[in-house]
Design a protein around this motif. Structure first.
Motif, PDB file in Angstrom:
ATOM      1  N   LEU A  74       0.865  -1.216   0.128  1.00  0.00           N
ATOM      2  CA  LEU A  74       0.115   0.068  -0.072  1.00  0.00           C
ATOM      3  C   LEU A  74       1.011   1.379  -0.096  1.00  0.00           C
ATOM      4  O   LEU A  74       0.198   2.136  -0.606  1.00  0.00           O
ATOM      5  N   ASP A  75       2.074   1.298   0.766  1.00  0.00           N
ATOM      6  CA  ASP A  75       2.921   2.308   0.646  1.00  0.00           C
ATOM      7  C   ASP A  75       3.303   3.092  -0.886  1.00  0.00           C
ATOM      8  O   ASP A  75       3.352   4.065  -0.789  1.00  0.00           O
ATOM      9  N   ARG A  76       3.501   2.161  -1.678  1.00  0.00           N
ATOM     10  CA  ARG A  76       3.910   2.379  -3.030  1.00  0.00           C
ATOM     11  C   ARG A  76       2.743   3.138  -3.695  1.00  0.00           C
ATOM     12  O   ARG A  76       2.915   3.904  -4.321  1.00  0.00           O
ATOM     13  N   ILE A  77       1.500   2.784  -3.206  1.00  0.00           N
ATOM     14  CA  ILE A  77       0.592   3.581  -3.768  1.00  0.00           C
ATOM     15  C   ILE A  77       0.170   4.995  -3.318  1.00  0.00           C
ATOM     16  O   ILE A  77      -0.342   5.816  -3.975  1.00  0.00           O
ATOM     17  N   VAL A  78      -0.033   4.975  -1.977  1.00  0.00           N
ATOM     18  CA  VAL A  78      -0.312   6.338  -1.251  1.00  0.00           C
ATOM     19  C   VAL A  78       0.680   6.932  -0.764  1.00  0.00           C
ATOM     20  O   VAL A  78       0.631   8.294  -0.909  1.00  0.00           O
ATOM     21  N   SER A  79       1.905   6.660  -0.867  1.00  0.00           N
ATOM     22  CA  SER A  79       3.126   7.721  -0.448  1.00  0.00           C
ATOM     23  C   SER A  79       3.414   8.834  -1.341  1.00  0.00           C
ATOM     24  O   SER A  79       3.792   9.648  -1.018  1.00  0.00           O
ATOM     25  N   PRO A  80       3.056   8.434  -2.714  1.00  0.00           N
ATOM     26  CA  PRO A  80       3.594   9.783  -3.550  1.00  0.00           C
ATOM     27  C   PRO A  80       2.708  11.091  -3.488  1.00  0.00           C
ATOM     28  O   PRO A  80       3.205  12.015  -3.667  1.00  0.00           O
ATOM     29  N   ILE A  81       1.601  10.882  -2.506  1.00  0.00           N
ATOM     30  CA  ILE A  81       0.950  12.320  -2.412  1.00  0.00           C
ATOM     31  C   ILE A  81       1.199  12.738  -1.084  1.00  0.00           C
ATOM     32  O   ILE A  81       0.622  13.820  -0.816  1.00  0.00           O
ATOM     33  N   ILE A  82       2.068  12.076  -0.121  1.00  0.00           N
ATOM     34  CA  ILE A  82       2.365  12.858   1.034  1.00  0.00           C
ATOM     35  C   ILE A  82       3.485  13.918   0.669  1.00  0.00           C
ATOM     36  O   ILE A  82       4.452  13.842  -0.079  1.00  0.00           O
ATOM     37  N   SER A  83       3.045  15.128   0.975  1.00  0.00           N
ATOM     38  CA  SER A  83       3.723  16.316   0.859  1.00  0.00           C
ATOM     39  C   SER A  83       5.209  16.399   1.211  1.00  0.00           C
ATOM     40  O   SER A  83       6.024  17.236   0.438  1.00  0.00           O
ATOM     41  N   LYS A  84       5.904  15.647   2.121  1.00  0.00           N
ATOM     42  CA  LYS A  84       7.219  15.321   2.248  1.00  0.00           C
ATOM     43  C   LYS A  84       7.983  15.133   1.140  1.00  0.00           C
ATOM     44  O   LYS A  84       9.158  15.475   1.084  1.00  0.00           O
ATOM     45  N   ASP A  85       7.231  14.432   0.182  1.00  0.00           N
ATOM     46  CA  ASP A  85       7.976  13.872  -1.019  1.00  0.00           C
ATOM     47  C   ASP A  85       7.833  14.867  -2.006  1.00  0.00           C
ATOM     48  O   ASP A  85       8.174  14.646  -3.339  1.00  0.00           O
ATOM     49  N   ASN A  86       7.057  16.071  -1.907  1.00  0.00           N
ATOM     50  CA  ASN A  86       6.870  17.142  -2.871  1.00  0.00           C
ATOM     51  C   ASN A  86       7.671  18.469  -2.774  1.00  0.00           C
ATOM     52  O   ASN A  86       7.662  18.930  -1.533  1.00  0.00           O
ATOM     53  N   ALA A  87       8.422  19.011  -3.702  1.00  0.00           N
ATOM     54  CA  ALA A  87       9.058  20.325  -3.506  1.00  0.00           C
ATOM     55  C   ALA A  87       8.077  21.417  -2.886  1.00  0.00           C
ATOM     56  O   ALA A  87       8.291  22.255  -2.239  1.00  0.00           O
ATOM     57  N   VAL A  93      -7.513  22.236  -4.896  1.00  0.00           N
ATOM     58  CA  VAL A  93      -7.831  21.296  -5.980  1.00  0.00           C
ATOM     59  C   VAL A  93      -7.186  20.387  -6.337  1.00  0.00           C
ATOM     60  O   VAL A  93      -7.076  19.265  -6.549  1.00  0.00           O
ATOM     61  N   GLU A  94      -5.588  20.604  -6.243  1.00  0.00           N
ATOM     62  CA  GLU A  94      -4.881  19.867  -6.611  1.00  0.00           C
ATOM     63  C   GLU A  94      -4.647  18.567  -5.584  1.00  0.00           C
ATOM     64  O   GLU A  94      -4.413  17.350  -6.275  1.00  0.00           O
ATOM     65  N   ALA A  95      -4.843  18.751  -4.453  1.00  0.00           N
ATOM     66  CA  ALA A  95      -4.679  17.811  -3.244  1.00  0.00           C
ATOM     67  C   ALA A  95      -5.869  16.806  -3.703  1.00  0.00           C
ATOM     68  O   ALA A  95      -5.826  15.674  -3.478  1.00  0.00           O
ATOM     69  N   ARG A  96      -7.102  17.327  -3.806  1.00  0.00           N
ATOM     70  CA  ARG A  96      -8.085  16.343  -4.274  1.00  0.00           C
ATOM     71  C   ARG A  96      -8.064  15.539  -5.462  1.00  0.00           C
ATOM     72  O   ARG A  96      -8.257  14.416  -5.300  1.00  0.00           O
ATOM     73  N   LYS A  97      -7.407  16.161  -6.420  1.00  0.00           N
ATOM     74  CA  LYS A  97      -7.208  15.420  -7.574  1.00  0.00           C
ATOM     75  C   LYS A  97      -6.171  14.188  -7.313  1.00  0.00           C
ATOM     76  O   LYS A  97      -6.307  12.937  -7.780  1.00  0.00           O
ATOM     77  N   ALA A  98      -5.115  14.536  -6.435  1.00  0.00           N
ATOM     78  CA  ALA A  98      -4.320  13.460  -6.191  1.00  0.00           C
ATOM     79  C   ALA A  98      -4.839  12.282  -5.340  1.00  0.00           C
ATOM     80  O   ALA A  98      -4.686  11.227  -5.339  1.00  0.00           O
ATOM     81  N   ILE A  99      -5.697  12.924  -4.289  1.00  0.00           N
ATOM     82  CA  ILE A  99      -6.331  11.826  -3.466  1.00  0.00           C
ATOM     83  C   ILE A  99      -7.256  10.780  -4.304  1.00  0.00           C
ATOM     84  O   ILE A  99      -7.358   9.784  -4.072  1.00  0.00           O
ATOM     85  N   ASP A 100      -8.005  11.312  -5.199  1.00  0.00           N
ATOM     86  CA  ASP A 100      -9.073  10.898  -5.997  1.00  0.00           C
ATOM     87  C   ASP A 100      -8.249   9.693  -6.899  1.00  0.00           C
ATOM     88  O   ASP A 100      -8.859   8.623  -7.204  1.00  0.00           O
ATOM     89  N   LYS A 101      -7.076  10.298  -7.413  1.00  0.00           N
ATOM     90  CA  LYS A 101      -6.392   9.248  -8.152  1.00  0.00           C
ATOM     91  C   LYS A 101      -5.813   7.873  -7.507  1.00  0.00           C
ATOM     92  O   LYS A 101      -5.808   6.852  -7.971  1.00  0.00           O
ATOM     93  N   VAL A 102      -5.518   8.226  -6.087  1.00  0.00           N
ATOM     94  CA  VAL A 102      -4.994   7.131  -5.260  1.00  0.00           C
ATOM     95  C   VAL A 102      -6.318   6.193  -4.881  1.00  0.00           C
ATOM     96  O   VAL A 102      -6.237   4.861  -4.987  1.00  0.00           O
ATOM     97  N   ALA A 103      -7.589   6.545  -4.656  1.00  0.00           N
ATOM     98  CA  ALA A 103      -8.561   5.780  -4.636  1.00  0.00           C
ATOM     99  C   ALA A 103      -9.040   5.275  -5.869  1.00  0.00           C
ATOM    100  O   ALA A 103      -9.366   3.937  -5.667  1.00  0.00           O
ATOM    101  N   ALA A 104      -8.784   5.838  -6.920  1.00  0.00           N
ATOM    102  CA  ALA A 104      -9.029   5.046  -8.292  1.00  0.00           C
ATOM    103  C   ALA A 104      -8.300   3.922  -8.481  1.00  0.00           C
ATOM    104  O   ALA A 104      -8.699   2.629  -8.804  1.00  0.00           O
ATOM    105  N   ARG A 105      -6.989   4.079  -7.961  1.00  0.00           N
ATOM    106  CA  ARG A 105      -6.041   2.957  -8.309  1.00  0.00           C
ATOM    107  C   ARG A 105      -6.414   1.871  -7.156  1.00  0.00           C
ATOM    108  O   ARG A 105      -6.086   0.811  -7.454  1.00  0.00           O
TER     109      ARG A 105
END
Length: 514
Positions: A74-87, A93-105
């Motif tokens: 599960l970490d490989r699916i959800v970790s990309p949206i955690i902010s510490k990994d983003n500059a 709106v961007e956060a919601r799109k990223a969250i919806d993408k994880v839910a779809a996966r």
């Protein structure tokens, strides 16, 4: 705020001693937490339009109700949206799109019950701040049953069978699947198959499959029984545009046996064993609104196969290409608003089998029966018997090396049933042509490469210059969720010598129809 609520509930929980009470209280906590997060989510949704550009960060992501799924998976699916990994922080709106993408996966893995609920915990979405607002995201992904076992009977065109199917999901906590199928029937004497499928790097759009098969199928239109034993492996991936690719290897031992007493000489020459070792690629772009009863959209599909060349070995060598397309167009009806349910479906298929040199031979070898195309029947060119088109030796279909077929159907909802009904009236016209390679030796001897080129050229010219065999008719269509059923009355319009037409009633069942 979620933290005080959690602390209060877990303090009460620690005072309980029995395991039954512990389980009961745990479920109560989860219910109250979900209710809390739903309220927070509604608060965020009510202000999304007015605060779409405010900066936010995601500091924590949890997947609830999934105890059997590995955390590392599960970490490989959800970790990309955690902010510490983003500059940079997200906008809301961007956060919601990223969250919806994880839910779809997560949903696409096929191991969770639908729908997957998303809850967002946020201090106060209406309060403006110079620093990004921190979000905690919770996915309620309840795992479905880890196995399904089905048994039953099936009836198809000139065939009846009993079957058993077992599917095991999420075997090792990484959305793996094992499918085991067994059946016995009147035409398909026996089938036993097993396939193991798993996503690669937690990506539901990138999967690997390995499978094995043993089967025995009676082919009365060619007076023999075909036995298959072998295995295959495939890599399957889907692009962002919805295009599906499959790249695979197959090793299959084939045997033509149990010839009928009246089998033709052409079939008797084909009897015996052969081994096919091949690489294949399948590409599918399916943009239809319904794969069994489409009213709009299109399908494009190609299947290419390379056998026996170089290190592939085996005792058959060829290049094989098939292409298929379908277009569905809705027909507006005056007085009916929106989709009337009336549609025109048009389809086209074509294929070529090109002989190649296999190891140990002096040149390209003529094709074998098991690799040739068959055409005719209720799922492609209606109005003809199964494998009724193309070269025949007496009543036996020999198959062909090149074909083209097309058809058009008008589908209309039954009176008083409406467009939502899976029933349709159908009027159709279809035609096709199947030909054998010109100039090939009939005893399976090798040819030279130049003679193969000339033979393919002559065969293509013949395919284009002569009129196709054709039939028209009307019928009733029923689209079951698992298969499409058709009962048609057909009238052959053009029949070639030795081809086998079918006038009158014809029943068909399948997934793909032309």
């Amino acid at each position: 705020m979620a933290e005080p609520l959690e602390n209060d509930l877990f303090d009460q929980l620690r005072q309980k001693s029995t395991q039954d009470e512990l389980n009961k209280r745990t479920k109560e906590i989860q219910t109250r937490l979900m209710s809390h997060y739903e309220k927070q989510e509604r608060r965020i949704g009510s202000t999304l339009d007015n605060n779409s550009t405010i900066p936010v960060t995601i500091s924590e992501v949890r997947v609830l109700s999934a105890p059997k799924t590995r955390r590392g998976f599960l970490d490989r699916i959800v970790s990309p949206i955690i902010s510490k990994d983003n500059a940079e922080p997200y906008t809301l709106v961007e956060a919601r799109k990223a969250i919806d993408k994880v839910a779809a996966r997560l949903s696409k893995l096929g191991i969770y019950q639908h729908p997957i609920s998303v809850y967002i915990d946020k201090p106060d979405p209406t309060e403006a701040s110079s620093t990004p607002t921190d979000l905690k995201v919770y996915f309620n992904a309840k795992e479905g049953s880890w196995y399904t076992i089905k048994t039953g009977t099936e009836a198809g065109t000139a065939e009846g069978s009993i079957y058993g199917n077992a599917q095991f999901r999420n075997l090792f906590g990484g959305a793996e699947a094992l499918n085991i199928h067994a059946s016995k029937g009147t035409r398909t004497r026996s089938v036993i198959s097993a396939a193991f499928d798993t996503p690669i790097l937690s990506n539901p759009d990138l999967r690997w499959e390995i499978s094995g098969l043993t089967s025995s199928t009676l082919k009365p239109w060619a007076s023999h029984e075909e036995v298959l034993k072998g295995g295959s492996t495939k890599f399957k991936y889907e692009t962002q545009r919805g295009h599906l690719h499959e790249i695979g290897y197959s090793g299959m031992w084939r045997q033509l046996t149990s010839l009928a007493s009246n089998a033709s000489p052409g079939i008797r020459l084909e009897a015996g064993d052969s081994f096919k070792s091949s690489l294949s690629h399948t590409w599918i772009a399916d943009h239809r609104d319904n794969r069994l009863l489409p009213s709009r959209g299109f399908l494009l599909k190609t299947v290419s196969e390379l056998a026996g060349v170089g290190p592939l070995k085996g005792d058959v060598g060829f290049g094989k290409l098939e292409a298929e397309s379908q277009l569905a167009v809705p027909i507006p009806i005056p007085g009916i608003k929106g989709d009337s349910g009336v549609a025109i479906n048009a389809g086209f298929r074509a294929g070529l089998l090109y002989p190649l040199t296999v190891g140990g031979s002096s040149g390209p070898v003529a094709s074998r029966f098991s690799d040739r195309f068959q055409l005719g029947g209720p799922t492609d060119v209606r109005g003809f018997k199964m494998a009724g088109l193309g070269p025949h030796d007496g009543p036996d279909a020999l198959g062909g090396d090149m074909y083209a077929a097309g058809g058009v159907s008008l589908l209309v909802p039954l009176p008083r049933t409406g467009k939502e009904s899976p029933l349709r009236l159908q009027a159709f016209l279809n035609a096709g042509r199947l030909v054998a390679l010109k100039g090939k030796p009939k005893d399976g001897a090798a040819m030279d490469s130049e003679s193969v080129k000339q033979s393919v050229k002559k065969t293509l010219e013949e395919l284009k210059k002569d009129h196709p065999s054709a039939a028209a008719g009307v019928g009733l269509v029923y689209a079951h969720p698992l298969a499409r059923f058709e009962l048609n009355v057909s009238m052959p319009l053009a029949i070639r010598k030795d081809e086998l037409a079918r006038k009158g009633l014809q029943f068909g069942i399948g997934i793909t129809f032309m």
